[in-house]
Design a protein around this motif. Structure first.
Motif, PDB file in Angstrom:
ATOM      1  N   ARG A   1      35.984  53.008   7.859  1.00  0.00           N
ATOM      2  CA  ARG A   1      35.502  51.913   8.709  1.00  0.00           C
ATOM      3  C   ARG A   1      35.824  50.548   8.123  1.00  0.00           C
ATOM      4  NH1 ARG A   1      31.656  52.329  12.623  1.00  0.00           N
ATOM      5  NH2 ARG A   1      30.534  50.549  11.749  1.00  0.00           N
ATOM      6  N   THR A   2      35.876  50.443   6.800  1.00  0.00           N
ATOM      7  CA  THR A   2      36.121  49.147   6.170  1.00  0.00           C
ATOM      8  C   THR A   2      37.571  48.952   5.735  1.00  0.00           C
ATOM      9  OG1 THR A   2      35.466  50.028   4.003  1.00  0.00           O
ATOM     10  CG2 THR A   2      33.741  49.002   5.349  1.00  0.00           C
ATOM     11  N   ALA A   3      38.442  49.916   6.031  1.00  0.00           N
ATOM     12  CA  ALA A   3      39.850  49.816   5.619  1.00  0.00           C
ATOM     13  C   ALA A   3      40.500  48.575   6.225  1.00  0.00           C
ATOM     14  CB  ALA A   3      40.616  51.064   6.055  1.00  0.00           C
ATOM     15  N   PRO A   4      41.298  47.857   5.444  1.00  0.00           N
ATOM     16  CA  PRO A   4      41.931  46.637   5.963  1.00  0.00           C
ATOM     17  C   PRO A   4      42.925  46.903   7.085  1.00  0.00           C
ATOM     18  CG  PRO A   4      42.808  47.196   3.794  1.00  0.00           C
ATOM     19  CD  PRO A   4      41.615  48.072   4.020  1.00  0.00           C
ATOM     20  N   ARG A   5      43.587  48.065   7.048  1.00  0.00           N
ATOM     21  CA  ARG A   5      44.488  48.450   8.144  1.00  0.00           C
ATOM     22  C   ARG A   5      44.251  49.903   8.491  1.00  0.00           C
ATOM     23  NH1 ARG A   5      50.135  48.174   8.633  1.00  0.00           N
ATOM     24  NH2 ARG A   5      49.774  47.665  10.821  1.00  0.00           N
ATOM     25  N   LYS A   6      44.194  50.165   9.781  1.00  0.00           N
ATOM     26  CA  LYS A   6      43.972  51.514  10.285  1.00  0.00           C
ATOM     27  C   LYS A   6      45.081  51.864  11.267  1.00  0.00           C
ATOM     28  CE  LYS A   6      39.134  50.308  10.004  1.00  0.00           C
ATOM     29  NZ  LYS A   6      37.892  50.005  10.726  1.00  0.00           N
ATOM     30  N   PHE A   7      45.224  53.152  11.503  1.00  0.00           N
ATOM     31  CA  PHE A   7      46.237  53.629  12.440  1.00  0.00           C
ATOM     32  C   PHE A   7      45.536  54.469  13.497  1.00  0.00           C
ATOM     33  CE2 PHE A   7      49.536  56.424  14.058  1.00  0.00           C
ATOM     34  CZ  PHE A   7      50.642  55.586  14.148  1.00  0.00           C
ATOM     35  N   LEU A   8      45.619  54.037  14.746  1.00  0.00           N
ATOM     36  CA  LEU A   8      45.020  54.755  15.874  1.00  0.00           C
ATOM     37  C   LEU A   8      46.120  55.454  16.652  1.00  0.00           C
ATOM     38  CD1 LEU A   8      42.731  55.399  17.955  1.00  0.00           C
ATOM     39  CD2 LEU A   8      43.298  53.197  19.044  1.00  0.00           C
TER      40      LEU A   8
ATOM     41  N   ALA B   1      54.309  68.709  16.843  1.00  0.00           N
ATOM     42  CA  ALA B   1      55.015  67.424  16.922  1.00  0.00           C
ATOM     43  C   ALA B   1      54.035  66.261  16.886  1.00  0.00           C
ATOM     44  CB  ALA B   1      55.853  67.377  18.194  1.00  0.00           C
ATOM     45  N   LYS B   2      52.882  66.425  17.508  1.00  0.00           N
ATOM     46  CA  LYS B   2      51.898  65.341  17.506  1.00  0.00           C
ATOM     47  C   LYS B   2      51.436  65.028  16.079  1.00  0.00           C
ATOM     48  CE  LYS B   2      50.136  65.599  22.223  1.00  0.00           C
ATOM     49  NZ  LYS B   2      48.949  65.429  23.071  1.00  0.00           N
ATOM     50  N   GLU B   3      51.178  66.065  15.295  1.00  0.00           N
ATOM     51  CA  GLU B   3      50.800  65.822  13.901  1.00  0.00           C
ATOM     52  C   GLU B   3      51.956  65.203  13.131  1.00  0.00           C
ATOM     53  OE1 GLU B   3      49.563  68.121   9.765  1.00  0.00           O
ATOM     54  OE2 GLU B   3      49.604  69.259  11.646  1.00  0.00           O
ATOM     55  N   LYS B   4      53.169  65.675  13.377  1.00  0.00           N
ATOM     56  CA  LYS B   4      54.348  65.150  12.679  1.00  0.00           C
ATOM     57  C   LYS B   4      54.497  63.645  12.905  1.00  0.00           C
ATOM     58  CE  LYS B   4      58.551  65.753  14.395  1.00  0.00           C
ATOM     59  NZ  LYS B   4      59.413  64.551  14.424  1.00  0.00           N
ATOM     60  N   TYR B   5      54.368  63.215  14.153  1.00  0.00           N
ATOM     61  CA  TYR B   5      54.525  61.794  14.444  1.00  0.00           C
ATOM     62  C   TYR B   5      53.373  60.975  13.866  1.00  0.00           C
ATOM     63  CZ  TYR B   5      58.606  62.618  17.329  1.00  0.00           C
ATOM     64  OH  TYR B   5      59.869  62.957  17.742  1.00  0.00           O
ATOM     65  N   LEU B   6      52.174  61.515  13.881  1.00  0.00           N
ATOM     66  CA  LEU B   6      51.054  60.827  13.220  1.00  0.00           C
ATOM     67  C   LEU B   6      51.401  60.543  11.767  1.00  0.00           C
ATOM     68  CD1 LEU B   6      48.157  59.913  12.540  1.00  0.00           C
ATOM     69  CD2 LEU B   6      47.500  62.335  12.488  1.00  0.00           C
ATOM     70  N   ARG B   7      51.861  61.558  11.054  1.00  0.00           N
ATOM     71  CA  ARG B   7      52.167  61.389   9.635  1.00  0.00           C
ATOM     72  C   ARG B   7      53.341  60.423   9.427  1.00  0.00           C
ATOM     73  NH1 ARG B   7      49.410  64.802   6.361  1.00  0.00           N
ATOM     74  NH2 ARG B   7      48.369  66.607   7.323  1.00  0.00           N
ATOM     75  N   GLU B   8      54.377  60.562  10.227  1.00  0.00           N
ATOM     76  CA  GLU B   8      55.558  59.709  10.074  1.00  0.00           C
ATOM     77  C   GLU B   8      55.237  58.247  10.352  1.00  0.00           C
ATOM     78  OE1 GLU B   8      58.803  61.067  12.447  1.00  0.00           O
ATOM     79  OE2 GLU B   8      59.085  62.922  11.282  1.00  0.00           O
ATOM     80  N   TRP B   9      54.527  58.003  11.446  1.00  0.00           N
ATOM     81  CA  TRP B   9      54.242  56.627  11.835  1.00  0.00           C
ATOM     82  C   TRP B   9      53.242  55.961  10.892  1.00  0.00           C
ATOM     83  CZ3 TRP B   9      53.549  58.164  17.668  1.00  0.00           C
ATOM     84  CH2 TRP B   9      54.818  58.389  18.233  1.00  0.00           C
TER      85      TRP B   9
ATOM     86  N   PRO C   1      47.389  55.043   4.638  1.00  0.00           N
ATOM     87  CA  PRO C   1      47.072  56.408   4.197  1.00  0.00           C
ATOM     88  C   PRO C   1      46.415  57.209   5.309  1.00  0.00           C
ATOM     89  CG  PRO C   1      45.544  54.838   3.215  1.00  0.00           C
ATOM     90  CD  PRO C   1      46.600  54.030   3.896  1.00  0.00           C
ATOM     91  N   MET C   2      46.602  58.522   5.266  1.00  0.00           N
ATOM     92  CA  MET C   2      46.042  59.377   6.305  1.00  0.00           C
ATOM     93  C   MET C   2      44.529  59.257   6.393  1.00  0.00           C
ATOM     94  SD  MET C   2      48.415  60.858   8.017  1.00  0.00           S
ATOM     95  CE  MET C   2      47.558  62.235   8.787  1.00  0.00           C
ATOM     96  N   GLU C   3      43.879  58.931   5.279  1.00  0.00           N
ATOM     97  CA  GLU C   3      42.418  58.793   5.279  1.00  0.00           C
ATOM     98  C   GLU C   3      41.955  57.650   6.182  1.00  0.00           C
ATOM     99  OE1 GLU C   3      44.321  58.954   2.630  1.00  0.00           O
ATOM    100  OE2 GLU C   3      43.756  60.851   1.672  1.00  0.00           O
ATOM    101  N   HIS C   4      42.879  56.756   6.530  1.00  0.00           N
ATOM    102  CA  HIS C   4      42.526  55.596   7.348  1.00  0.00           C
ATOM    103  C   HIS C   4      43.100  55.702   8.756  1.00  0.00           C
ATOM    104  CE1 HIS C   4      42.131  53.202   3.327  1.00  0.00           C
ATOM    105  NE2 HIS C   4      41.126  54.047   3.526  1.00  0.00           N
TER     106      HIS C   4
ATOM    107  N   GLY D   1      42.980  67.285  13.380  1.00  0.00           N
ATOM    108  CA  GLY D   1      42.625  67.819  12.070  1.00  0.00           C
ATOM    109  C   GLY D   1      43.256  67.070  10.924  1.00  0.00           C
ATOM    110  N   ALA D   2      44.436  66.498  11.144  1.00  0.00           N
ATOM    111  CA  ALA D   2      45.153  65.797  10.076  1.00  0.00           C
ATOM    112  C   ALA D   2      44.651  64.376   9.855  1.00  0.00           C
ATOM    113  CB  ALA D   2      46.645  65.770  10.387  1.00  0.00           C
ATOM    114  N   ALA D   3      44.085  63.764  10.885  1.00  0.00           N
ATOM    115  CA  ALA D   3      43.662  62.362  10.797  1.00  0.00           C
ATOM    116  C   ALA D   3      42.443  62.191   9.910  1.00  0.00           C
ATOM    117  CB  ALA D   3      43.365  61.829  12.198  1.00  0.00           C
TER     118      ALA D   3
END
Length: 301
Positions: free
Chosen positions: A90-97, A232-240, A247-250, A265-267
């Motif tokens: 929640r406090t991460a400076p940058r997140k990936f949605l 493929a959805k997980e793959k693109y999450l990780r790549e992007w 980091p994946m934790e964010h 599950g990967a997010a």
């Protein structure tokens, strides 16, 4: 050993007795409640409690958090969902949605709208629902559903595009993440021809879907290239996320069907949005409101 966790409860209505019950529920689950806030915008209300999770000497914090999530989800307030979110996310400076599209970012299932023009909507809807429940292989089911579109004039794509509506709160969610400097993406088992103008209009950082094959002004009933399936959805999450240096934790993933399970599950946190029961059971959190921007409160945006 302790870690900071935020409990976020959300529902159409949250009365004072509801909040008191939620507070007691968190305390009984082993969370020491610190600061609390209540917010609302007339559509839904949110209760947020900053907590400390005492995991115990040598305990696995992630496993303890998962145990608490299931405990809280199974004994909460009717009509209210509660997400337990690591404070670091929640406090991460940058997140990936990253979000699914059909029945998540948008209200409809595009393949069903297309199939209606072939007189096959009911047949295709039944296959779509089975695929989203995880009863069918997604790639095989997609090929079968797209096959019924063979021979349709390409302009049905334009007609369907005009029927598509964003989910309530979708534009607001994307705008909030972008305004805060976060990255936003969508990955879809649907079709680029429908998604492209939506993605460009929202100003998404990344997006991808399947490509309908069109030859001589008509749909061939085929898709071009590899199918965007759950792997493929997980793959693109990780790549992007890696491309953004996040980091994946964010990362935050949102979806409604079995095709989204690997991504959820990967997010850092996977959120089931008005999802099938199996998806809700597997996700870290569930939103059972008609408003997609409830996700921003979970993510702390």
């Amino acid at each position: 050993m302790s870690s900071n966790v935020t409990a976020v409860s959300y529902g159409l209505k949250l009365s004072l007795p509801d909040v008191q019950r939620l507070r007691s529920l968190l305390t009984a689950a082993g969370l020491a409640v610190d600061a609390e806030t209540r917010t609302g915008d007339g559509r839904f209300e949110v209760y947020t409690a900053d907590c400390v999770l005492e995991s115990g000497a040598g305990a696995d914090t992630d496993a303890r958090l998962e145990e608490l999530r299931r405990s809280v989800a199974g004994s909460g307030v009717d009509g209210v969902d509660t997400a337990l979110v690591p404070a670091a996310l929640r406090t991460a400076p940058r997140k990936f949605l990253i979000m699914d599209v059909d029945s998540t970012l948008i209200q409809q299932e595009v393949i069903e709208l297309l199939a209606a023009y072939a007189g096959k909507r009911e047949e295709v809807t039944a296959v779509t629902e089975a695929a989203m429940r995880g009863e069918l292989d997604f790639a095989q089911s997609l090929h079968a559903r797209v096959a019924v579109l063979a021979g349709l004039p390409a302009d049905v794509v334009d007609a369907v595009r005009a029927e598509v509506r964003l989910t309530d709160g979708a534009a607001e969610l994307v705008a909030a993440f972008k305004a805060a400097g976060h990255a936003v993406a969508v990955v879809s088992g649907g079709f680029n021809q429908i998604l492209r103008p939506i993605a460009e209009g929202l100003g998404l950082h990344y997006w991808i879907a399947n490509e309908l094959e069109i030859v001589d002004g008509a749909l061939t009933g085929k898709v071009i290239g590899d199918v965007i399936d759950r792997a493929a959805k997980e793959k693109y999450l990780r790549e992007w996320a890696a491309a953004e240096g996040i980091p994946m934790e964010h990362t935050v993933a949102v979806g409604d069907g079995a095709n989204d399970l690997d991504m959820l599950g990967a997010a850092g946190i996977g959120i089931a949005f008005n999802a099938k029961p199996a998806v809700q059971a597997a996700a870290d959190a569930a939103v059972n409101l008609p408003f997609l921007d409830a996700v921003r409160y979970i993510a702390g945006v």
